[in-house]
Design a protein around this motif. Structure first.
Motif, PDB file in Angstrom:
ATOM      1  N   CYS A 302       0.828  -1.208   0.000  1.00  0.00           N
ATOM      2  CA  CYS A 302       0.000   0.000   0.000  1.00  0.00           C
ATOM      3  C   CYS A 302       0.860   1.254   0.000  1.00  0.00           C
ATOM      4  O   CYS A 302       1.741   1.422   0.828  1.00  0.00           O
ATOM      5  N   THR A 303       0.573   2.155  -0.916  1.00  0.00           N
ATOM      6  CA  THR A 303       1.358   3.368  -1.033  1.00  0.00           C
ATOM      7  C   THR A 303       0.698   4.555  -0.335  1.00  0.00           C
ATOM      8  O   THR A 303       1.151   5.688  -0.436  1.00  0.00           O
ATOM      9  N   GLU A 304      -0.392   4.242   0.378  1.00  0.00           N
ATOM     10  CA  GLU A 304      -1.068   5.253   1.200  1.00  0.00           C
ATOM     11  C   GLU A 304      -1.529   6.452   0.385  1.00  0.00           C
ATOM     12  O   GLU A 304      -1.576   7.572   0.873  1.00  0.00           O
ATOM     13  N   CYS A 305      -1.866   6.195  -0.870  1.00  0.00           N
ATOM     14  CA  CYS A 305      -2.269   7.305  -1.743  1.00  0.00           C
ATOM     15  C   CYS A 305      -3.675   7.775  -1.433  1.00  0.00           C
ATOM     16  O   CYS A 305      -4.052   8.892  -1.775  1.00  0.00           O
ATOM     17  N   GLY A 306      -4.488   6.903  -0.833  1.00  0.00           N
ATOM     18  CA  GLY A 306      -5.830   7.319  -0.449  1.00  0.00           C
ATOM     19  C   GLY A 306      -6.848   7.354  -1.570  1.00  0.00           C
ATOM     20  O   GLY A 306      -7.953   7.852  -1.398  1.00  0.00           O
ATOM     21  N   CYS A 308      -8.405   4.830  -2.665  1.00  0.00           N
ATOM     22  CA  CYS A 308      -9.478   3.959  -2.186  1.00  0.00           C
ATOM     23  C   CYS A 308     -10.409   4.728  -1.259  1.00  0.00           C
ATOM     24  O   CYS A 308     -11.629   4.721  -1.429  1.00  0.00           O
ATOM     25  N   CYS A 378      -7.774   1.258  -6.507  1.00  0.00           N
ATOM     26  CA  CYS A 378      -6.370   1.068  -6.131  1.00  0.00           C
ATOM     27  C   CYS A 378      -5.470   0.900  -7.354  1.00  0.00           C
ATOM     28  O   CYS A 378      -5.710   0.039  -8.186  1.00  0.00           O
TER      29      CYS A 378
HETATM   30  S1  SF4 Z   1      -5.664   2.956  -3.257  1.00  0.00           S
HETATM   31 FE1  SF4 Z   1      -5.712   2.569  -1.061  1.00  0.00          FE
HETATM   32  S2  SF4 Z   1      -5.002   0.472  -0.838  1.00  0.00           S
HETATM   33 FE2  SF4 Z   1      -4.384   1.137  -2.882  1.00  0.00          FE
HETATM   34  S3  SF4 Z   1      -2.325   1.950  -2.593  1.00  0.00           S
HETATM   35 FE3  SF4 Z   1      -3.716   3.696  -2.423  1.00  0.00          FE
HETATM   36  S4  SF4 Z   1      -4.100   3.853  -0.223  1.00  0.00           S
HETATM   37 FE4  SF4 Z   1      -3.229   1.818  -0.553  1.00  0.00          FE
END
Ligand code: SF4
Ligand code: SF4
Lengths: 433, 263
Positions: A302-306, A308, A378
């Motif tokens: 998980c890259t914590e991009c948010g 999702c 994601c």
């Molecule tokens: S979309 Fe959500 S689960 Fe996927 S990398 Fe980003 S933060 Fe992590």
């Protein structure tokens, strides 16, 4: 000849790579704490997904601005790493720009590296502005506490510094500037250093060279502690990602066995279980060891991009649930379990904690609509929903701890074959109404 | 009008030694929920009009187990699944159509491993195939030129990648199909899935269905089209919450087509 720099370089290289390898081993051990799942099917589709999603970044471009900038950084990262190869050879053997002997092509290569370095610098600066000045919502949600927030910025600073060092290194390399072949960007930086003696220039050039390679080694080792691990794990993670339709949840095999037994009038309920087929200790998941290793790989990726969380209907309407937090919590707990194992000579000593309640609350779990928006969003094929459902399974099947209304719904299904208290015999009444 | 509906059961077909062309899986909402029953009947009128030899299980049908599974009760789900599969297999069912995306998803994806292999279609896909085969014609009728937006059910869209069948049908009505800002694979949930339909939502600052309805109202539709009985309920409640029920109707695709030809 003076071999001290070569020796120092070799030591730094071995230490940097050695420590990284040690952490990779730990990473693999931790991921293997999850139970096994069979993902050996459909290899060609899996390779295709990896090529499209990880290598081709196909999901990143759904958000065009971030996607475009990310591709610059990504391509820059990969291409500029060719230069690292030269640095390593130079460092080990005391050569200087060993590849320059290939002539014109070298200039072309370095020229490309320089342009990319500048583009990466610009892209990373924009990323920083999006996080810290524009304050894009998804980077400021509740789970983005101090470490995740700092981590995001550290990575950007790292990249800014590395790119700057690379350009300064080229700009202060008198010989390289005199060659005037490939110094597309650095020729404009060189004048900043004009007037300095050749010795000073050489000193700066060496300094930048050393800091650049040491920086890369430090960055390599930073990965394990950071969301930046995704640059490696995105590949296996997209390969092992879900291939079935998103709506298809797995059927728990252990349950199938018991159900078949219950439905089979000839089965002897007291018969001894054949060896090796005993039901697992528990249904569903309350801690990381109950999840599958793919779930755990997901957590480390998980890259914590948010992305999702920003698509999650529950989160959008102010509920506590955030699929990103589900992944971050899983990773944090897994790290905690890993450290516990390290501290106890390879064995996990119960610590009175678990993923459920100590990290992920029931309120979060019950807020999920199972809509799959997080999975769809994601960019690296992570499935937060799978973890949510496995934890619900634990709550319902091990603890009978579903919300009261859901218990009513399930009692209705059990008794009358519908989630509401209507009689199954009335199922066709609509026909005559 | 009800006396016009022909709704034979599998048992009746069996008694005559015949097999229907397709089994219509009505589902719990379609059987019991007052609003959803109207969708069921609209779909049956279309099946009757197209002379489709279909049958229902009637009192032999039982919940697919979807809400139990999404709530985490795998036991109850598999009990339901195995029971249903026994009935379906006993009747040698080959093809199933349903107006509920949850039943659709569960039977299509989760039953095969448990011994139930069928060709499963959502009713919008089935209607589309009737249209393609020339067995059904669609007229715009009262919906000609109306602004209609389609709300993607999660278990039809994202879960199973069916986005076009319902839209194709709306276009056939000569209606103006307008898309919400998040649609298709990025469509926002109505808030009912994952067994949420049967419980109060967790604490938050808004209900999901209101959020989704606002997105729909943003594109100023006259009709919000749905393809799922649960979405239908949620969106209808949302429209009420926004006090727009005088201007905006929530209708299933089957109802649109049936009403267009005054069936
Ligand atoms: S979309 Fe959500 S689960 Fe996927 S990398 Fe980003 S933060 Fe992590
Ligand atoms: S599946 Fe659950 S967690 Fe994922 S977006 Fe939908 S509601 Fe949120």
């Amino acid at each position: 000849m003076n071999y001290i720099p070569n020796i120092i370089f070799a030591i730094a290289l071995i230490a940097g790579i050695g420590y990284f390898a040690k952490n990779v081993k730990k990473l693999i051990r931790n991921i293997k704490l999850g139970h096994d799942v069979d993902v050996s099917d459909n290899k060609s589709q899996r390779f295709k997904n990896m090529a499209m999603i990880a290598l081709g970044q196909s999901k990143m471009v759904r958000r065009p601005i971030a996607g475009f900038l990310h591709i610059i950084v990504y391509v820059g990262f990969i291409v500029i790493n060719i230069e690292v190869l030269e640095i390593i050879i130079d460092g080990l053997f005391g050569t200087h720009r060993i590849f320059s002997s290939i002539g014109n092509l070298y200039g072309v290569l370095i020229g490309i590296f320089e342009i990319l370095a500048l583009l990466v610098f610009i892209a990373v600066t924009i990323f920083w502005i999006r996080r810290n000045i524009i304050k894009l919502q998804r980077f400021w949600k509740a789970e983005m506490t101090s470490w995740p927030k700092n981590d995001g910025n550290f990575i950007l600073y790292f990249e800014m510094v590395l790119m700057t060092l690379f350009l300064i290194m080229n700009a202060t390399d008198v010989h390289f500037q005199e060659m005037n072949n490939g110094n597309i960007i650095s020729q404009y930086i060189a004048p900043l250093f004009s007037g300095l003696s050749e010795n000073t220039l050489h000193f700066i050039e060496r300094g930048a060279w050393w800091l650049h390679i040491l920086g890369i080694l430090v960055f390599l080792n930073y990965l394990y502690f950071s969301k930046h691990l995704h640059i490696l794990l995105a590949f296996p993670n997209t390969y092992f990602g879900k291939l079935k339709p998103k709506g298809q949840f797995d059927n728990l095999e252990a349950v199938t066995k018991e159900v078949k037994l219950m439905m089979d009038p000839n089965a002897d309920p007291f018969a001894a279980q054949p060896e090796g087929t005993e039901a697992p200790a528990k249904f569903g998941a309350s801690d990381v060891q109950d999840l599958s290793w793919v779930n755990l790989l997901n957590a480390y990726t998980c890259t914590e991009c948010g992305r999702c969380t920003s698509e999650c209907p529950a989160n959008q309407t102010g509920k506590k649930l955030s699929p990103r937090k589900i992944m971050m919590d899983t990773r944090d707990r897994l790290e905690e379990v890993g450290k516990n194992i390290d501290a106890n000579k390879g064995e996990f000593k119960p610590d009175g904690k678990q993923l459920l309640d100590d990290y992920i609350t029931r309120e979060e779990l019950w807020a999920c609509t199972s809509c799959n928006a997080c999975v769809e969003a994601c960019p690296v094929s992570i499935d937060p929903l799978a973890i949510i459902i496995d934890m619900r399974r634990y709550l319902v099947m091990e603890q009978s701890a579903a919300p009261m209304e859901l218990n009513n719904m399930m009692t209705n299904i059990e008794n009358n074959g519908a989630p509401w208290p209507y009689n199954q015999m009335d199922r066709l009444n609509w026909k005559n109404e | 009008m009800s006396e016009l509906l022909k709704v034979p059961t599998m048992a009746e077909f069996m008694a005559e030694g015949k097999q229907p062309e397709v089994l219509f899986w009505v589902g719990c909402a379609g059987s019991f929920d007052d609003r959803a029953k109207k969708i069921t009947k609209a779909f049956v009128r279309l099946l009757n009009r197209a002379n489709v030899e279909f049958a229902v299980l009637g009192t032999e049908e039982s919940c697919t187990g979807d809400p139990a599974k999404r709530a985490g009760n795998e036991f109850l789900f598999q009990m339901q699944a195995v029971t249903n599969i026994e009935v379906l297999n006993a009747y040698e069912v080959k093809k199933i159509v349903t107006a509920c995306p949850h039943c659709f998803n569960t039977i299509k994806n989760e039953y095969p491993e448990l011994g139930g292999q069928y060709e499963v279609m959502h009713h919008t896909q089935f209607l589309k195939s009737l249209l393609n085969d020339g067995r059904l014609t669609i007229e715009g009728g009262q919906f000609k030129g109306k602004r209609i937006t389609f709300h993607d059910p999660c278990y039809l869209g994202r879960a199973n990648n069916v986005y076009e069948a319902p839209r194709d049908l709306i276009r056939k009505l000569d209606a103006e199909l307008v898309e919400m800002k998040s649609c298709k694979s990025r469509g926002l949930c109505c808030g009912a899935g994952g067994a949420q339909m049967f419980k109060e939502p967790e604490k938050g600052n808004k209900d999901v269905n209101v959020e989704r309805t606002e997105q729909a109202l943003d594109v100023k539709p006259e009709i919000i089209a749905a393809g799922c009985p649960f979405c239908n309920t949620m969106m209808t409640d949302g429209v009420k919450a926004k006090e727009k029920e005088a201007d905006v109707q929530v209708m299933d695709i089957a109802e649109l087509i049936a009403n267009a030809q005054d069936l």
